[in-house]
Design an enzyme around this catalytic site. Structure first.
Site, mmCIF file in Angstrom:
data_model
loop_
_atom_site.group_PDB
_atom_site.id
_atom_site.type_symbol
_atom_site.label_atom_id
_atom_site.label_comp_id
_atom_site.label_asym_id
_atom_site.label_seq_id
_atom_site.Cartn_x
_atom_site.Cartn_y
_atom_site.Cartn_z
ATOM 1 N NE ARG A 228 30.265 98.095 -12.859
ATOM 2 C CZ ARG A 228 30.446 99.143 -13.875
ATOM 3 N NH1 ARG A 228 30.779 100.389 -13.347
ATOM 4 N NH2 ARG A 228 30.284 98.950 -15.074
ATOM 5 N NE ARG B 86 36.525 103.818 -12.794
ATOM 6 C CZ ARG B 86 37.106 103.051 -13.910
ATOM 7 N NH1 ARG B 86 36.121 102.340 -14.487
ATOM 8 N NH2 ARG B 86 38.322 103.307 -14.497
ATOM 9 C CG HIS C 223 22.969 114.246 -15.610
ATOM 10 N ND1 HIS C 223 23.944 113.662 -16.170
ATOM 11 C CD2 HIS C 223 21.919 114.469 -16.322
ATOM 12 C CE1 HIS C 223 23.938 113.663 -17.644
ATOM 13 N NE2 HIS C 223 22.558 114.509 -17.706
HETATM 14 C C1 GRF Z 1 29.212 118.491 -14.162
HETATM 15 O O1 GRF Z 1 28.408 119.065 -15.374
HETATM 16 C C2 GRF Z 1 28.172 117.445 -13.719
HETATM 17 O O2 GRF Z 1 26.826 117.932 -13.699
HETATM 18 C C3 GRF Z 1 28.584 116.173 -14.554
HETATM 19 O O3 GRF Z 1 29.915 116.273 -14.731
HETATM 20 C C4 GRF Z 1 30.283 117.669 -14.696
HETATM 21 C C5 GRF Z 1 31.479 117.829 -13.613
HETATM 22 O O4 GRF Z 1 32.171 118.888 -13.585
HETATM 23 N N1 GRF Z 1 28.088 115.019 -13.695
HETATM 24 P P1 GRF Z 1 33.016 119.220 -12.500
HETATM 25 O O5 GRF Z 1 34.329 118.207 -12.510
HETATM 26 O O6 GRF Z 1 32.279 119.247 -11.045
HETATM 27 O O7 GRF Z 1 33.711 120.619 -12.686
#
Ligand code: GRF
Length: 191
Positions: free
Chosen positions: A64, A90, A108
């Site tokens: 990593r 990751r 998120h």
């Molecule tokens: C989104 O729902 C984000 O909140 C989460 O992963 C997803 C990514 O979607 N962390 P995108 O690749 O931005 O369309």
């Protein structure tokens, strides 16, 4: 601000950020670099089509730390001072967080600290929650953890599936991520 965006997949949040910068809504910033750890990420074609420099940096059996060191070096070369994780799948190493203190943010699809991790919408529905939402937060070494910058609540509707709830929240993610970057830009301009 010079923004770097890390993706692993579809890149719809990435596209929302690039579009907001390009139409002048995030006025004093540019997206200097998009990095994907996955060569098949659909977001790669989208960032290139929008004229943003785009790199694929795969882990390829490295630790990593070694993988992150290459990404850190590319971001530093371009003087990036805000890193947006946008579906980057990751966990970042401690050395990455130390290289960019208070400069790494993530989105998120839940109201953190509730429901960190994967399968968020399935778990929200199984628990019978009446609402969920999305959170933009500073990133620390724990998954989906760190001080909250902005949150937006989104209702869970009768009959929702994980897909319909995800789609309703995703619309708000695109708006919320841009609002959070504007807020950080305003704060930095005050300094
Ligand atoms: C989104 O729902 C984000 O909140 C989460 O992963 C997803 C990514 O979607 N962390 P995108 O690749 O931005 O369309």
């Amino acid at each position: 601000m010079k923004i770097g965006i890390l993706i692993s997949g579809r890149g719809s949040n990435m596209a929302a950020i690039i579009e907001a910068v390009q139409r002048g809504e995030i006025a004093d910033s540019e997206v200097a670099l998009v990095v994907s750890d996955k060569p098949a990420a659909a977001g790669l074609a989208r960032s290139r089509a929008k004229g943003v420099e785009t790199l694929v940096i795969e882990r390829r059996g490295r630790s990593r730390e070694e993988h992150d060191a290459e990404i850190i070096s590319e971001l530093k070369k371009r003087d990036v001072d805000l890193i947006c994780l946008a579906g980057y799948m990751r966990l970042l190493s401690a050395s990455f967080i130390r290289a960019f203190p208070n400069k790494v943010i993530n989105i998120h699809p839940s109201l953190l600290p509730a429901y960190p991790g994967l399968n968020t919408h399935e778990r929200v529905l199984a628990a019978g929650e009446r609402s969920s939402g999305c959170t933009v937060h500073y990133v620390d070494e724990e998954l989906d953890h760190g001080p909250v910058i902005l949150q937006k609540e989104v209702p869970v509707l009768p009959g929702d599936s994980p897909e319909t709830l995800a789609a309703r929240i995703l619309q708000q993610e695109h708006w919320l991520y841009v609002e959070a970057i504007k807020l950080l830009e305003t704060e930095r301009n005050k300094k």
